[in-house]
Scaffold this active site. Structure first.
Site, PDB file in Angstrom:
ATOM      1  N   HIS A  79       0.811  -1.217   0.000  1.00 55.96           N
ATOM      2  CA  HIS A  79       0.000   0.000   0.000  1.00 55.96           C
ATOM      3  C   HIS A  79       0.846   1.270   0.000  1.00 55.96           C
ATOM      4  O   HIS A  79       0.315   2.375  -0.173  1.00 55.96           O
ATOM      5  CB  HIS A  79      -1.000  -0.001   1.166  1.00 55.96           C
ATOM      6  N   ASP A  96      -0.323  -7.547   1.684  1.00 60.72           N
ATOM      7  CA  ASP A  96       0.205  -6.181   1.705  1.00 60.72           C
ATOM      8  C   ASP A  96       1.730  -6.222   1.866  1.00 60.72           C
ATOM      9  O   ASP A  96       2.272  -5.947   2.940  1.00 60.72           O
ATOM     10  CB  ASP A  96      -0.448  -5.398   2.853  1.00 60.72           C
ATOM     11  N   GLY A 105       2.705   6.816   8.477  1.00 62.41           N
ATOM     12  CA  GLY A 105       4.123   7.089   8.263  1.00 62.41           C
ATOM     13  C   GLY A 105       5.011   5.941   8.693  1.00 62.41           C
ATOM     14  O   GLY A 105       6.161   5.832   8.267  1.00 62.41           O
ATOM     15  N   SER A 156       3.941   2.858   8.106  1.00 65.75           N
ATOM     16  CA  SER A 156       3.585   1.808   7.170  1.00 65.75           C
ATOM     17  C   SER A 156       4.813   1.278   6.436  1.00 65.75           C
ATOM     18  O   SER A 156       5.713   2.036   6.060  1.00 65.75           O
ATOM     19  CB  SER A 156       2.590   2.334   6.137  1.00 65.75           C
ATOM     20  N   GLY A 157       4.822  -0.031   6.217  1.00 66.40           N
ATOM     21  CA  GLY A 157       5.923  -0.655   5.493  1.00 66.40           C
ATOM     22  C   GLY A 157       7.126  -0.979   6.349  1.00 66.40           C
ATOM     23  O   GLY A 157       7.999  -1.739   5.934  1.00 66.40           O
TER      24      GLY A 157
END
Length: 267
Positions: free
Chosen positions: A73, A119, A212, A214-215
């Site tokens: 995402h 994801d 922020g 994320s990942g």
């Protein structure tokens, strides 16, 4: 626990995965805090270019000299990306930091943004990193490995300090104990939205990942002291970042080891 080091020897054997030169100062107490500089040397800042300015959008994890693991995402086909490595304060120029353009970007072929499934994404850097005290890869877990309930793992990132707040300038770390699948799928927790390819951590209503982050990685230390990345920050509650019984949900890396290995061999 077995660890996978995709690149067996990075620089003449001088560095191995998951063993930072400057170990993180980790305390088993609730609360986010500034990290010790360079103590999570696999943490990256994924940045996109907007009108000539590079902006942080997501976190990620260096897993070999030229591969980064992040969330699907986080990727948009309309953006140009670079990867910041060896960073502590995003607002400052720092000795030892590196910025490398993204080369090949592989988003999982079954990524479903509507139901948030698969994801996960990989970024091959245009050029390999220079491995150093401030830039080195994390270890990956054994395929199929499941973290036990309450395992003391840490989320790291430059995400928002609170719901609706600004992103952090300085890299943050926070203890997020793992919530097992049986608990996380209870009706008053996440219910059926969480699948067995995901791992939950947190949920106390005080500490969580946020926009922020994320990942970025869920860092868990193995018995031999090396740090493994067991999760990729995927989603949280839309009510607030730290809503009770809505722990941060991560893509479970151990569920995707075959996919990760296949992409790295192919590309």
């Amino acid at each position: 626990m077995m660890k996978l080091l995709v690149l067996a020897v990075l620089v003449a054997g001088a560095y191995s995965c998951g063993l930072p030169t400057f170990p993180p100062v980790v305390k088993r107490v609730v609360g986010g805090e500034d990290v010790r500089p360079n103590s999570w040397p696999w943490q990256i800042s994924l940045q996109y270019n907007r009108n000539g300015e590079w902006r942080h959008t997501c976190g990620g994890t260096l897993i070999s000299a030229d591969w980064v693991l992040t969330a699907a995402h986080c990727i948009s086909s309309s953006n140009t990306y670079r990867v910041g490595l060896g960073k502590h304060n995003l607002k400052e120029d720092e000795l030892g930091s590196q910025f490398i353009p993204a080369g090949q970007i592989i988003v999982h072929e079954k990524w479903n943004p509507f139901f948030i499934r698969n994801d996960i994404a990989l970024i091959k850097l245009q050029t390999p990193v220079t491995v150093s005290d401030s830039v080195m890869p994390a270890c990956l877990p054994e395929a199929g490995f499941l973290l036990p309930h309450n395992a003391p793992c840490y989320v790291t990132g430059w995400g928002r300090m609170k719901t609706g707040g600004p992103i952090a300038d300085i890299l943050q770390q926070a203890l997020l104990p793992v919530v097992d699948h049986a608990t996380c799928t209870l009706p008053d927790w996440w219910g059926g939205q969480v699948k067995d390819t995901m791992v939950c951590a947190g949920g106390d209503g005080v500490v969580s990942g946020c926009n922020g982050d994320s990942g970025g990685p869920l860092n868990c230390q193995s018995a031999d002291g090396a740090w493994e990345v067991h999760g990729v920050v995927s989603f949280g509650s839309g009510l607030s970042c730290n809503f009770p019984k809505k722990p941060t949900v991560f893509t479970q890396v151990s569920s995707y080891m075959d996919w990760i290995s296949a992409q790295m061999v192919y590309y």
